[in-house]
Scaffold this motif. Structure first.
Motif, short mmCIF file in Angstrom:
data_model
loop_
_atom_site.label_atom_id
_atom_site.label_comp_id
_atom_site.label_asym_id
_atom_site.label_seq_id
_atom_site.Cartn_x
_atom_site.Cartn_y
_atom_site.Cartn_z
N PHE A 198 -16.41 57.82 87.68
CA PHE A 198 -17.72 58.43 87.91
C PHE A 198 -18.28 58.14 89.30
O PHE A 198 -19.43 58.48 89.58
CB PHE A 198 -18.72 57.95 86.85
N GLY A 199 -17.48 57.54 90.15
CA GLY A 199 -17.89 57.31 91.53
C GLY A 199 -18.91 56.22 91.73
O GLY A 199 -19.58 56.19 92.77
N ARG A 200 -19.02 55.29 90.80
CA ARG A 200 -20.01 54.22 90.93
C ARG A 200 -19.41 52.91 91.42
O ARG A 200 -20.13 52.03 91.86
CB ARG A 200 -20.70 53.98 89.58
N GLY A 201 -18.11 52.77 91.30
CA GLY A 201 -17.46 51.54 91.70
C GLY A 201 -16.49 51.76 92.85
O GLY A 201 -16.06 52.88 93.14
N SER A 202 -16.15 50.68 93.51
CA SER A 202 -15.20 50.74 94.63
C SER A 202 -13.82 50.29 94.16
O SER A 202 -13.69 49.55 93.18
CB SER A 202 -15.67 49.81 95.76
N GLY A 225 -9.59 40.74 74.84
CA GLY A 225 -10.78 41.58 74.69
C GLY A 225 -11.64 41.58 75.95
O GLY A 225 -12.13 42.63 76.38
N ILE A 226 -11.81 40.41 76.55
CA ILE A 226 -12.61 40.33 77.78
C ILE A 226 -11.95 41.10 78.91
O ILE A 226 -12.59 41.86 79.64
CB ILE A 226 -12.83 38.85 78.17
N ASN A 227 -10.62 40.94 79.04
CA ASN A 227 -9.89 41.64 80.11
C ASN A 227 -9.94 43.15 79.91
O ASN A 227 -10.13 43.90 80.86
CB ASN A 227 -8.45 41.14 80.13
N THR A 228 -9.78 43.59 78.66
CA THR A 228 -9.82 45.03 78.38
C THR A 228 -11.21 45.60 78.68
O THR A 228 -11.33 46.71 79.23
CB THR A 228 -9.46 45.28 76.91
N TYR A 229 -12.23 44.87 78.32
CA TYR A 229 -13.59 45.33 78.60
C TYR A 229 -13.83 45.47 80.10
O TYR A 229 -14.38 46.49 80.57
CB TYR A 229 -14.59 44.36 77.99
N LYS A 230 -13.42 44.48 80.87
CA LYS A 230 -13.65 44.52 82.32
C LYS A 230 -12.87 45.67 82.96
O LYS A 230 -13.39 46.39 83.82
CB LYS A 230 -13.24 43.19 82.95
N CYS A 231 -11.61 45.84 82.55
CA CYS A 231 -10.79 46.91 83.13
C CYS A 231 -11.32 48.30 82.75
O CYS A 231 -11.33 49.21 83.59
CB CYS A 231 -9.34 46.76 82.68
N THR A 232 -11.76 48.45 81.51
CA THR A 232 -12.33 49.74 81.09
C THR A 232 -13.61 50.04 81.86
O THR A 232 -13.83 51.19 82.29
CB THR A 232 -12.60 49.71 79.58
N LYS A 233 -14.41 49.04 82.04
CA LYS A 233 -15.65 49.23 82.81
C LYS A 233 -15.34 49.63 84.25
O LYS A 233 -15.97 50.55 84.80
CB LYS A 233 -16.45 47.93 82.78
N GLN A 234 -14.34 48.97 84.87
CA GLN A 234 -13.97 49.30 86.24
C GLN A 234 -13.39 50.71 86.34
O GLN A 234 -13.70 51.46 87.27
CB GLN A 234 -12.96 48.28 86.76
N MET A 235 -12.57 51.09 85.37
CA MET A 235 -11.96 52.42 85.39
C MET A 235 -13.02 53.51 85.27
O MET A 235 -12.98 54.52 85.99
CB MET A 235 -10.94 52.54 84.26
#
Length: 374
Positions: free
Chosen positions: A149-153, A134-144
């Protein structure tokens, strides 16, 4: 505690009639009273009373209450009836099923405890795995979403990304060639079957039309030769299609599967990298230091995984390019020579082409028609 209760039992009042007889008193009534007294004892006191307690036959019973005249005291030995003693079986029957079950399961066995510990350990492991997922999925979804939306590198290997894009475009074009070659086989096979049927009709008419026997015979032989060459060409095209299909759906697909794993590892690496950067910009207390240490461990773990898969993709792309050039050089040469020999009517060159590329025809391709066997 047992001695005090038994002393009370020894002085219990029992009603008697005017003649000094016990009247309707029976051994069962005394046994019932003794059972009620024993009901308040625990199992340990019961054993003590049974071993060292006094005998009711050796006590006296007061008829007139406490402090009455001595004449009212009747020895119990004079009472007719069975001797009053504690019966463990009778007391056990008087206990409720819940009490009997509680005493049986008072202390669980060692095997039961071991099985419970094993089940608890498996449940904890499953819970930990679900938590990590669950933690890994949350982090990956947030990064994707941040990248979309052009907010992350994101980490980009320009050279490798270009090679991957070329491979995907090449696969699409090769799939188009495969579809067209398969359609060519279908149409050409229909034409060969039509020529086979036409040659049989010519051969039949040559036997039934004496005046046109030679003309029908020539055309029957021509169609027969075309069918034979057509079967040879179909064998060459089938070999070409099978090789292209293997290249696309096995070799290229295996490389693309590694690429998908590489892209997933890249997303995880960027997610944990972004998480570490956010923690590094926050406050520096003891709890934050522990979280930063854990984030650094996750970051290094996913970085190693990302670099390993990137190396695998680079190697597979290199081998795929070499294999593709080797396979397509052979298959394109086969296709060209077979098509040229067939439409030029050069049966010898067509057969040499099949032998050169080790193309084996289907069993029964050179079998004569049913009309020629008659």
């Amino acid at each position: 505690m047992a001695d005090s209760i038994m002393s009370k039992a020894a002085t219990m009042e029992i009603p008697i009639n005017s003649n000094g007889d016990t009247g309707s008193l029976a051994g069962d009534d005394s046994l019932e009273q003794a059972a009620q007294i024993q009901w308040s004892l625990d199992e340990k006191d019961l054993q003590q009373v049974m071993v060292s307690g006094p005998n009711l036959n050796e006590t006296s019973i007061v008829s007139g209450g406490y402090g009455g005249p001595a004449g009212g005291i009747i020895p119990t030995s004079s009472i007719k009836g069975p001797a009053v003693r504690f019966n463990p079986e009778y007391l056990a029957r008087r206990r409720t099923p819940e009490q009997r079950t509680g005493s049986m399961h008072h202390s669980p066995s060692g095997s039961g405890l071991a099985s419970e510990e094993v089940a608890r350990g498996v449940a904890v492991e499953k819970l930990d795995s679900v938590k990590k997922w669950g933690i890994n999925t949350y982090k990956c979804t947030k990064q994707m979403l941040s990248e979309r939306f052009g907010r992350g590198s994101r980490t980009v290997d320009l050279e490798l990304e270009a090679q991957i894009e070329v491979l995907r475009e090449t696969k699409v074009k090769y799939e188009q060639v495969l579809r067209l070659a398969t359609a060519l086989i279908s149409h050409f096979n229909n034409m060969v079957q039509t020529q086979q049927a036409l040659g049989d009709s010519f051969a039949d008419l040559s036997q039934k039309s004496p005046e046109l026997q030679d003309e029908f015979g020539y055309n029957a032989e021509t169609q027969k030769l075309l069918c034979k060459n057509g079967d040879s060409l179909l064998g060459a095209i089938n070999f070409f299609v099978c090789s292209i299909n293997t290249l696309i759906n096995k070799t290229m697909e295996d490389t693309l599967l590694t690429i998908r794993l590489y892209e997933a590892a890249r997303l995880e690496f960027d997610a944990y990298r972004s998480d570490l950067e956010e923690l590094s910009l926050g406050p520096r207390d003891a709890a934050a230091a522990m979280r930063i240490d854990a984030a650094q461990q996750d970051y290094h773990l996913h970085r190693d995984k990302y670099e390993r898969l990137r190396s695998d993709v680079t190697i597979k792309l290199k081998f795929l390019e070499e294999n593709k050039v080797k396979v397509m050089h052979k298959q394109l040469l086969l296709f060209h020579n077979a098509i040229s020999a067939y439409f030029a009517g050069n049966q010898q060159q067509l057969e040499q082409t099949l032998v050169q590329f080790n193309v084996k025809l289907k069993p029964g391709a050179d079998k004569p028609s049913w009309l020629e066997e008659q």
